[in-house]
Design a protein around this motif. Structure first.
Motif, short mmCIF file in Angstrom:
data_model
loop_
_atom_site.label_atom_id
_atom_site.label_comp_id
_atom_site.label_asym_id
_atom_site.label_seq_id
_atom_site.Cartn_x
_atom_site.Cartn_y
_atom_site.Cartn_z
N HIS B 323 0.85 -1.18 0.00
CA HIS B 323 0.00 0.00 0.00
C HIS B 323 0.89 1.23 0.00
N THR B 324 0.34 2.31 -0.49
CA THR B 324 1.04 3.60 -0.43
C THR B 324 0.00 4.66 -0.17
N LYS B 325 0.41 5.71 0.45
CA LYS B 325 -0.55 6.80 0.67
C LYS B 325 -1.03 7.34 -0.65
N ARG B 326 -0.16 7.34 -1.65
CA ARG B 326 -0.53 7.98 -2.91
C ARG B 326 -1.34 7.07 -3.81
N MET B 327 -1.38 5.81 -3.51
CA MET B 327 -2.10 4.91 -4.39
C MET B 327 -3.57 4.90 -3.99
N GLN B 328 -4.41 5.28 -4.93
CA GLN B 328 -5.85 5.26 -4.67
C GLN B 328 -6.43 4.00 -5.27
N ARG B 329 -7.70 4.01 -5.54
CA ARG B 329 -8.40 2.77 -5.92
C ARG B 329 -7.71 2.06 -7.06
N LEU B 330 -7.52 0.75 -6.86
CA LEU B 330 -6.82 -0.03 -7.88
C LEU B 330 -7.79 -0.47 -8.94
N THR B 331 -7.31 -0.50 -10.17
CA THR B 331 -8.17 -0.98 -11.24
C THR B 331 -7.66 -2.27 -11.84
#
Lengths: 575, 447
Positions: B323-331
């Motif tokens: 996980h990363t703070k900058r990673m939002q919803r995964l597609t």
């Protein structure tokens, strides 16, 4: 090998007509659906296919190539030496796990075999002493040995005449360096093979015991008051005042612990890597100067004046085990390096050999001429007994009773202590007037493991080894009687866990108190509950007492002095 | 004087010291257990150190592929080139990346609307993209002249197309949307159409081992199996919630894993769809995409809670979480074909590259390094069940929203279990039967 009962499993794309020659186009063909009923039996036979071909077995035709006989046979003794115990065997019920375990055990067996085969690579050979049938080995003196052995080995026999009182001698872990400390304060460390002196000082105080630490650059000396640590140049690096009036010290190399026993019976373990005292308590045995370590499990064995040997660990305040060895006070104790045999000797001039792991009864019982001053096992299980001014070395005295010693060495001086040099056939004896080193053929382990302790270490190798050893430092809590405890399943806590799980599924929780808690009634209710609980506890205690059949403590009858009773002091009221 | 034979250990220092400064040191070994006391505690300490170091070196994030101007909708792996990746975005743009330098080699606008799915042909020369404008376009992988920028072939479909997948051997590919359609490159019309029920499919995947087998996720919460040689679908299994994606195990032909909306992943065996082989739990929100490792032993799943989890095929819990703070919803998530990296495309226009094994050292290992790492691995395996070792090995830092979600889910599950246990305890024996966990999530199986 088809089981006649089993149906031939058909795939979903198999057609009824089996034309092997024709290549059928699969584009627009009707596929027949076969309903394969999956029964547990089918699953079992299919999944865990065992090779039990109950029908006819093809006999394995042994190719008789007499030229190529296969692998060399292994000596079963060596194989046994490298075994790490028996396997679990048929303990596992589930076939999948049983298969996995079988695979693992195959690996273990392979490792054992390879280790036994690797023995061929060992370069050095044991020392030995062979005499004619009519003469005895005890007749061989050091002079004769020196004549019959090469010059470099003969140089290992030497004597140091020193003043300053009775000397204690200790070898470092790799057997290369020697530390001498005398009662009058003389402290010296040198490389006894090259005779190169590291340092020689006089600490101006009495030294009761000395010890090498994990490297040959640090030594510890238990002086009159406190414990001092010195560098290999003789500079004092530490003075530990918490450990005072130490009688005997032992260094546990894999835990980096310096264990010491006090004049008042205090035992303390000092972790020299961090400088903390890990365990410090009184062993309530009084003043004992009989102490040794069991290298197999790193416990400290202390001999009592009542003839009891007790085993101690730093984190447990009570002895791990107690063995009644002699009816008289003990004079010396030693444990061999595999942790199998313990030799104890008492004032009654007897020496007994015990099997520590079983603790049933003495394996052997010997009568000696006088009470031994010191006992020591060598790496190859030779026992050296120091009596007055003679050192007797017994060859194989543990498993069978020997009548004669293997070697005797008479010295004119009184023996203080001695130690076998780790990877050499040398016994170093600290005497009243100095130090003597004698050759004992066959006492040392000829092949050392360089990753454990290397007598030919260079400075860089020593530094790297120190770092690796520090990383592998075993925490003091793991010192127990059986060092393999850590690999075993902790059955009680597992049982606890299972019960907790069961409880979770059938949780009985206390119901909430729905009624309003009035202040007065609440307090009164709590009082009642307390009373009831207390009464229950008392009853339980009484029942437990009855069960144990403990006699009720009767008040001791006080002696009555008649009228003068009023003057008898009550110990309870006295402060 | 009687004859006496005396032999003493006498070592020649030349045998034990190195000859010159440029040699390595000599290390004679003796494996006798009596020379190595306290074996078990020392191994335990080394296992603890190994586990701790594993956590110290667990830095899985390698880098990100920056460039898209809208969220990444799909990824496609080149079948024979490890460093080539194609990605499609929500604004119709397709980019082709060079993973070794993490740079974009080619980008062009392919569709009006979303790029729904991308798929490479097995030869690797072309790739197919499917978009919201109902077109299926085939592009060249390598561009030598400006003419090559145009699509080789454009097919128009009657209905919306949402997924594409290519047959392993034959030049046919399948798309899904309203129905599952099989196309051939040269034909303008689909060669076959599979219909079952009224609902639409949103993910389709060809089995790479059993070449003719095809599976699709439908919006009626089912997973449908097709055979490309037949005229109709084979069977379907209906679950409680919809499956978002599906991935076939590249090593075992009959196993596939679906990523479901009920936060779990289910591994099914084609031969027995009645209940899944395994349920993989761990995510705290709907699982969006799943992809198998080329070894077939592990798979990666990306979910709506902004994490990527790696699972082992046979275990029910995740091995690792990224996980990363900058990673939002995964597609979309992909596992590269050299089994080393994981690629995740997310809503915020980034494709991130992670290590498949977080504490692995990339690059060439020297033989001593390799033996030391192998030793650590076997130590960790040996002491894996020790509470202290297990605690450290299992420990992962996880963002607060996930931690809270995990606690919440745990209380929910416990409550369900407790309630059932209470019901069972207070009713007639046999009235509340024990239903295995795996059966609970399947509604029915259809032919």
């Amino acid at each position: 090998m088809k089981n006649p009962k089993k149906k031939e499993n058909k795939r979903y794309f198999d057609t009824k007509t089996e034309d092997k020659g024709q290549k059928t186009t699969t584009d627009n063909k009707e596929v027949e659906v076969f309903n394969i009923k999956i029964t547990p039996e089918l699953l079992r036979t299919h999944k865990y296919k065992k090779n039990d071909k109950k029908g006819f077995k093809k006999p394995i035709q042994k190719k008789d190539n007499s030229k190529f006989k296969g692998k060399a046979p292994i000596d079963p003794q060596k194989l046994e030496l490298h075994s790490r115990g028996e396997g679990v065997g048929k303990g596992v019920r589930h076939p999948l796990h049983a298969e996995k375990l079988k695979k693992k055990e195959r690996k273990f067996n392979y490792a054992q075999e390879q280790a036994a085969r690797a023995e061929i690579l060992l370069t050095e050979d044991h020392g030995a002493l062979e005499v004619d049938e009519d003469s005895k080995t005890t007749a061989i003196s050091q002079k004769i040995i020196a004549e019959n052995v090469d010059i470099s080995a003969a140089a290992k026999i030497f004597e140091l005449d020193l003043d300053f009182g009775p000397y204690r001698a200790k070898y470092s872990k790799n057997g290369r360096h020697l530390l001498l400390g005398s009662n009058k304060g003389h402290l010296a460390a040198f490389d006894w093979v090259t005779k190169k002196l590291h340092f020689e000082i006089n600490v101006m105080e009495s030294i009761h015991d000395i010890s090498w630490l994990h490297v040959e650059t640090m030594v510890a000396a238990a002086q009159k008051e406190w414990l001092y640590m010195y560098d290999n140049t003789g500079t004092e690096i530490h003075c530990i005042k918490r450990m005072d009036k130490i009688l005997r010290m032992e260094f546990l190399p894999y835990h980096f612990l310096l264990a010491a026993v006090n004049e008042f019976g205090f035992m303390s373990w000092l972790d020299i890597s961090v400088g903390e005292i890990v365990g410090h308590y009184n062993n309530r045995l009084g003043r004992t100067a009989v102490m040794t370590q069991n290298p197999y499990n790193a416990t400290i064995c202390i001999g009592n004046s009542k003839g009891v040997v007790s085993l101690w660990s730093p984190t447990v305040k009570d002895p791990l085990a107690k063995i009644l060895c002699h009816k008289t006070p003990l004079t010396a104790i030693t444990v061999d390096n595999r942790g199998m045999y313990m030799a104890t000797s008492g004032v009654d001039r007897s020496m007994k050999i015990w099997d520590i792991r079983n603790l049933d009864g003495p394996l052997q019982d010997y009568r000696l001429r006088s009470a031994p001053v010191h006992l020591e096992f060598s790496q190859k299980d030779m026992l050296a007994v120091g009596l007055d001014d003679v050192v007797e070395i017994y060859n194989d005295c543990c498993s069978k009773t020997t009548e004669k010693p293997y070697l005797r060495h008479r010295m004119g001086k009184a023996i203080n202590n001695f130690k076998f040099c780790p990877y050499e056939d040398v016994l170093g004896i600290g005497t009243r007037n100095g130090f003597t080193s004698i050759l004992v053929p066959g006492s040392g382990e000829p092949n050392f493991d360089a990753l454990e302790s290397n007598p030919f270490q260079t400075k860089k190798q020593r530094k790297e080894a120190e770092i690796k050893a520090l990383l592998d430092k075993i925490p003091a809590e793991l010192i127990t009687l059986n060092p393999f405890d850590i690999t075993e399943v902790d059955v009680p806590s597992m049982q606890d866990q299972m019960e907790a799980k069961k409880k979770l599924l059938k949780m009985d929780y206390t119901p909430r108190q729905k009624k309003k808690r009035n202040g007065k009634t609440f307090v009164a209710r709590r009082k009642i509950i307390k009373e009831v609980a207390r009464k229950e506890f008392i009853e339980q205690a009484k029942e437990a007492q009855k069960l144990l059949n403990l006699p009720e403590a009767q008040p001791a009858k006080k002696p009555s002095f008649g009228v003068l009773d009023r003057f008898v002091s009550n110990p309870k009221t006295k402060k | 004087m009687s004859k006496v034979k005396i032999k003493v250990i006498s070592r020649n220092p030349d045998d034990y010291l190195r000859a010159t400064k440029r040699d390595i040191h000599k290390l004679p070994r003796n494996y006798d257990p009596s020379l190595h006391p306290l074996e078990a505690p020392r191994e335990y300490v080394r296992a603890m150190n190994a586990v701790k170091l594993e956590r110290v070196f667990a830095k899985p994030f390698i880098g990100n592929l920056d460039g898209h101007r809208d969220g990444v909708s799909s990824l496609a792996k080149h079948p024979s080139r490890l460093a080539v990746l194609a990605s499609g975005a929500f604004d119709g743009e397709i980019r082709v990346w060079d993973l070794a330098v993490r740079k974009c080699t080619r980008n062009f606008v392919a569709h009006e609307g979303w790029v729904r799915a991308l798929c490479y042909t097995p030869s690797g020369e072309t790739f197919t993209s499917v978009g919201d404008d109902k077109t299926i376009k085939t592009w060249k992988s390598e561009v030598k002249s400006p003419e090559d920028e145009e699509p080789i072939n454009t097919l128009l479909s009657m209905s919306v197309v949402t997924g594409v997948t290519h047959h392993r051997n034959k030049p046919i590919f399948a798309t899904c949307g309203e129905h599952c359609q099989l196309w051939e490159n040269t034909r303008n019309e689909p060669i076959k159409v599979f219909k079952w029920g009224v609902d639409s499919l949103h993910h389709v995947s060809f089995n790479q081992v059993e070449h003719n087998l095809l599976a699709a996720c439908a919006s009626d919460r089912s997973v449908i199996l097709y055979d490309s040689r037949e005229s109709g679908p084979l069977r379907k299994v209906v679950m409680e919630l919809r499956s978002n994606a599906l991935s076939w195990n590249p090593m075992e032909a009959f196993i596939f894993t679906v990523a479901n909306e009920d936060y779990n992943l289910y591994t099914f065996d084609v031969r027995k769809l009645k209940q899944p082989i395994n349920i993989h739990m761990g995510h705290t929100s709907a699982v969006i995409d799943v992809d198998y490792a080329p070894t077939g032993r592990e798979f990666v799943a990306g979910s709506y809670d902004k994490t990527v989890r790696i699972f082992e095929s046979l275990k029910g819990n995740s091995r690792d979480v990224y996980h990363t703070k900058r990673m939002q919803r995964l597609t979309c998530v992909k596992w590269t074909l050299d089994n080393k990296y994981i690629l995740s495309g997310s809503d915020e226009m980034n494709i991130r590259m992670w290590k498949a094994r977080a504490s692995e050292k990339l690059g060439v290992l020297k033989p001593r390094e390799r033996t030391a790492l192998n030793y650590s691995e076997s130590l960790k395996e040996k002491f894996a069940n020790h509470p202290q070792v297990k605690r450290i090995a299992r420990h992962r830092h996880v963002p607060k929203h996930i931690l809270n979600a995990q606690n919440e889910l745990r209380t929910i599950k416990e409550k369900v279990k407790r309630k059932e246990a209470n019901r069972r305890a207070h009713s007639k024996p046999g009235a509340v039967p024990f239903v295995p966990e795996r059966k609970r999530h399947i509604v029915k199986e259809d032919e």
